[in-house]
Enzyme design. Structure first.
Site, mmCIF file in Angstrom:
data_model
loop_
_atom_site.group_PDB
_atom_site.id
_atom_site.type_symbol
_atom_site.label_atom_id
_atom_site.label_comp_id
_atom_site.label_asym_id
_atom_site.label_seq_id
_atom_site.Cartn_x
_atom_site.Cartn_y
_atom_site.Cartn_z
ATOM 1 N N HIS A 1 0.865 -1.188 0.000
ATOM 2 C CA HIS A 1 0.000 0.000 0.000
ATOM 3 C C HIS A 1 0.900 1.235 0.000
ATOM 4 C CE1 HIS A 1 1.069 0.163 4.212
ATOM 5 N NE2 HIS A 1 0.469 -0.996 4.464
ATOM 6 N N HIS B 1 3.999 1.293 2.349
ATOM 7 C CA HIS B 1 5.166 0.573 1.830
ATOM 8 C C HIS B 1 5.829 1.369 0.701
ATOM 9 C CE1 HIS B 1 2.566 -3.065 3.014
ATOM 10 N NE2 HIS B 1 3.627 -3.185 3.787
ATOM 11 N N GLN C 1 7.401 -15.078 12.483
ATOM 12 C CA GLN C 1 6.981 -13.951 13.303
ATOM 13 C C GLN C 1 5.495 -13.990 13.658
ATOM 14 O OE1 GLN C 1 8.296 -11.148 10.147
ATOM 15 N NE2 GLN C 1 6.502 -9.949 10.695
ATOM 16 N N ASP D 1 5.604 0.515 12.376
ATOM 17 C CA ASP D 1 6.049 -0.552 13.275
ATOM 18 C C ASP D 1 7.247 -0.028 14.064
ATOM 19 O OD1 ASP D 1 4.443 -3.130 12.269
ATOM 20 O OD2 ASP D 1 4.944 -1.848 10.584
HETATM 21 P P1 AMP Z 1 4.786 -5.170 6.619
HETATM 22 O O1 AMP Z 1 4.524 -5.532 5.204
HETATM 23 O O2 AMP Z 1 3.564 -4.863 7.398
HETATM 24 O O3 AMP Z 1 5.733 -6.114 7.295
HETATM 25 O O4 AMP Z 1 5.559 -3.786 6.542
HETATM 26 C C1 AMP Z 1 6.754 -3.661 5.821
HETATM 27 C C2 AMP Z 1 7.377 -2.322 6.105
HETATM 28 O O5 AMP Z 1 6.470 -1.284 5.737
HETATM 29 C C3 AMP Z 1 7.695 -2.120 7.581
HETATM 30 O O6 AMP Z 1 8.922 -1.431 7.715
HETATM 31 C C4 AMP Z 1 6.535 -1.277 8.044
HETATM 32 O O7 AMP Z 1 6.832 -0.473 9.155
HETATM 33 C C5 AMP Z 1 6.267 -0.430 6.823
HETATM 34 N N1 AMP Z 1 4.907 0.080 6.846
HETATM 35 C C6 AMP Z 1 3.752 -0.626 6.944
HETATM 36 N N2 AMP Z 1 2.700 0.200 7.006
HETATM 37 C C7 AMP Z 1 3.182 1.467 6.962
HETATM 38 C C8 AMP Z 1 2.601 2.775 7.012
HETATM 39 N N3 AMP Z 1 1.296 2.949 7.125
HETATM 40 N N4 AMP Z 1 3.425 3.845 6.947
HETATM 41 C C9 AMP Z 1 4.763 3.674 6.849
HETATM 42 N N5 AMP Z 1 5.376 2.487 6.794
HETATM 43 C C10 AMP Z 1 4.595 1.393 6.851
#
Ligand code: AMP
Length: 295
Positions: free
Chosen positions: A39, A42, A66, A156
């Site tokens: 999204h 990312h 995880q 996160d």
């Molecule tokens: P995930 O796919 O949820 O493991 O996230 C992958 C990376 O994207 C991690 O570093 C998250 O912190 C970052 N991320 C996820 N959602 C957001 C958001 N809304 N704003 C900024 N970074 C994000």
């Protein structure tokens, strides 16, 4: 704008080949680790990464290590084709999307990264083994990619703190950049898990951020007691029809210790369930810069 063909690597061999040509050209690499379902949050990291290195690689891997028992591993949203297009549109050079047996060829890794005390607070206290799984896969990705820089999101927050600390404590030689938290227009922190919410839950979910904003306003108005700031969030979330509060805490961004006296830059973090969906959010107290909304 130069149209660069995006490479999709599904195996470690394909990845090694792509990285070989990159190194031969002497180019610096930025890595953005994700679990896919990309999204605008990312994608903001992909753009940020593009300004920090010559080439950006995005890893897409839903990491079983995880997820705890009873968590959403099997139903976690997956959309590789769309992810590849989105990553390409934001200038990524490569997407690495290995199946589990490529990521962990000998089965789950025997030696793991232990997060220590920082991993036992906030989310870590409620998701045993979660950060061990995160740090272990991130360490493995660093080994596979050897990136100059890796980019994580403040969404996160605890994860970003732990990754920075791992790199420092284990001298991993990767620069860590942390991008801002990207929100939907109504304030809800973007998350792949928002897709689980039904329309009514989705409509009310931004109230989690509003609770954080109310506490931040109190901070700006002079309230400095960390416990009082956390209580503002707690009361709003506990009194809310859709939320089941897991925690609300004002913490020091380096130690993750709860703060007695809050100062600008401390982080107010919250986690709550909406039905079976766990949402997290946080604000940096008194930070001048608003987080971007997307898309
Ligand atoms: P995930 O796919 O949820 O493991 O996230 C992958 C990376 O994207 C991690 O570093 C998250 O912190 C970052 N991320 C996820 N959602 C957001 C958001 N809304 N704003 C900024 N970074 C994000």
């Amino acid at each position: 704008v130069v149209e660069t063909p995006l490479r999709l690597a599904r195996t470690r061999e394909e990845l090694a080949e792509a990285l070989g040509s990159l190194r031969a050209e002497g180019r610096a690499l930025a890595l953005v680790p994700t679990m896919g379902s990309l999204h605008s949050g990312h994608l903001s990291l992909v753009e940020l990464a593009g300004g920090l290195a010559d080439r950006v690689a995005v890893s897409v891997f839903v990491n079983p290590l995880q997820f705890g028992p009873g968590e959403d591993l099997s139903r976690y949203p997956r959309s590789l084709e769309a992810d590849v297009e989105r990553a390409r549109d934001r200038g990524a050079w490569l997407v690495f999307a290995p199946p589990e047996e490529e990521m962990y060829p000998g089965g789950p890794p025997v030696v793991r990264v232990v997060p220590g005390a920082l991993g036992e607070r906030l989310c870590g206290a409620r998701r045993p083994g979660h950060f061990q799984g995160v740090l272990t896969v991130v360490a493995r990705l660093f080994g596979l990619f050897r990136p100059e820089v890796a980019v994580f999101g403040r969404k996160d927050f605890q994860q970003a703190v732990l990754v920075r600390r791992m790199v420092r404590d284990l001298e991993m030689g990767v620069r860590i950049a942390v991008g801002p938290l990207v929100r939907e227009a109504d304030g809800l922190a973007m998350s792949s898990r928002n897709a689980y919410l039904n329309p009514e839950e989705r409509r009310m979910a931004p109230d989690l951020f509003r609770a954080l904003q109310a506490a931040d306003e109190a901070f700006r108005g002079g309230e400095r007691r960390g416990a009082a700031l956390a209580a503002i969030v707690r009361e709003r979330v506990e009194g809310h029809p859709i939320f089941r509060l897991q925690y609300a805490e004002a913490v020091d961004p380096d130690t993750l210790d709860p703060v007695g006296e809050a100062k600008v830059g401390d982080v107010l973090a919250v986690a709550a369930f909406v039905g079976g969906t766990r949402l997290i959010d946080n604000v940096v107290l008194g930070s001048a810069q608003a987080d971007p909304t997307g898309p």
